[in-house]
Design an enzyme around this catalytic site. Structure first.
Site, short mmCIF file in Angstrom:
data_model
loop_
_atom_site.label_atom_id
_atom_site.label_comp_id
_atom_site.label_asym_id
_atom_site.label_seq_id
_atom_site.Cartn_x
_atom_site.Cartn_y
_atom_site.Cartn_z
N HIS A 116 -24.82 29.06 96.97
CA HIS A 116 -24.40 29.38 98.34
C HIS A 116 -25.40 30.43 98.84
O HIS A 116 -26.41 30.69 98.22
CB HIS A 116 -23.00 30.02 98.34
CG HIS A 116 -21.90 29.15 97.87
ND1 HIS A 116 -21.23 28.27 98.68
CD2 HIS A 116 -21.28 29.07 96.67
CE1 HIS A 116 -20.26 27.69 98.01
NE2 HIS A 116 -20.27 28.14 96.78
N CYS A 159 -21.78 23.43 95.46
CA CYS A 159 -20.68 23.90 94.62
C CYS A 159 -19.49 22.92 94.56
O CYS A 159 -19.60 21.92 93.88
CB CYS A 159 -20.26 25.29 95.08
SG CYS A 159 -19.40 26.21 93.79
N1 GLN Z 1 -13.50 25.64 93.13
C1 GLN Z 1 -14.72 25.37 92.46
C2 GLN Z 1 -14.97 26.29 91.29
O1 GLN Z 1 -14.41 27.36 91.23
C3 GLN Z 1 -15.88 25.46 93.46
C4 GLN Z 1 -16.08 26.85 94.00
C5 GLN Z 1 -17.08 26.91 95.13
O2 GLN Z 1 -17.28 25.94 95.85
N2 GLN Z 1 -17.67 28.07 95.32
O3 GLN Z 1 -15.71 25.96 90.40
#
Ligand code: GLN
Length: 245
Positions: A195, A95
């Site tokens: 995740h 992510c």
């Molecule tokens: N901040 C990033 C987004 O919202 C990554 C989020 C995350 O790592 N879950 O796209």
């Protein structure tokens, strides 16, 4: 001689959402069960890394504010890390980390964070956050073919020509909710929005990363000895059954 693998965990304090550290534990568990010593080195901002001594890199997800805190330090590693990845150092980036491996990530507030540009991807803010379970078919020839996980991201990622997708989405949004792709693969680097944690529920992907690392260390293609994965696959199937495909 016993083999040792060293995993560099990048920014565990800032980049670690939804149990991302479980990916490190899964790699460690399935390596140790095969008699491989597995050492984890946490790398925070300002800490030097000798990539020659590293066998696998992991970096997890993060909120925009945390990505903004670490991205300059990460950019400072651009040449050395991109070179090592180009040469086949295996990396799993989840992510927020996935986004920063690309050319740039425009955050929800419009600020642009420059990435290290190893993956040919660009990320911009989507209209709606993508949140929920994800099931996708991996394009890596793995068995089982499905990868399961959980996504929660505001960014929408689009792949350029040099990067191929990790998977085709069956449930969820994946990279952008538009083209049906999820994640990206280049050399032995895997970027993904999943995740969950990802690896504890997808042992076939855990083993692929370990086999890449072991083969690289051995200087030859190594087939890992089989290892029971019934608990991991039971967890995998719980997610599969939760969704109606
Ligand atoms: N901040 C990033 C987004 O919202 C990554 C989020 C995350 O790592 N879950 O796209």
């Amino acid at each position: 001689m016993t083999m040792e693998l060293v995993l560099a965990h990048l920014y565990p304090q800032h980049m670690n959402l939804y149990g991302d550290r479980g990916n490190v534990l899964a790699l460690q568990y399935r390596s140790q069960k095969r008699g491989i010593n597995f050492r984890v080195v946490d790398v925070e901002m300002g800490q030097d890394v000798d990539w020659q001594k590293v066998d696998i890199v992991f970096m997890g997800g993060g909120e925009d504010s945390h990505q903004a805190m670490i991205y300059e330090d990460f950019l400072g590693r651009k040449n050395s890390l991109a070179e090592a990845l180009f040469r086949g150092l295996p990396m799993l980036a989840v992510c927020g980390a996935y986004q920063l491996l690309g050319h740039e990530y425009m955050m929800a507030n419009g600020q642009n964070l420059e990435g290290i540009g190893f993956l040919d991807i660009t990320t911009k803010p989507g209209e709606k956050r993508a949140i929920g379970d994800v099931v996708c078919d991996s394009l890596l020839g793995l068995e089982p073919k499905t990868l399961v996980g959980f996504e929660n991201h505001g960014g929408q990622t689009f792949l350029g020509e040099k990067t191929r997708p990790l998977a085709r989405v069956l449930l969820g949004k994946g990279n952008n909710g538009e083209d049906g792709t999820e994640g990206a693969v280049q050399a032995h680097t895997i970027g993904t929005y999943l995740h969950g944690s990802l690896l504890p529920k997808n042992p076939q992907l855990t083993d692929l990363l370990i086999s890449w690392a072991v083969s690289r260390r051995a200087g030859d293609d190594v087939v890992l000895p089989p290892l029971d994965a019934s608990w991991e696959l039971a967890a995998h199937d719980v997610i599969l059954k939760r969704v109606k495909i």
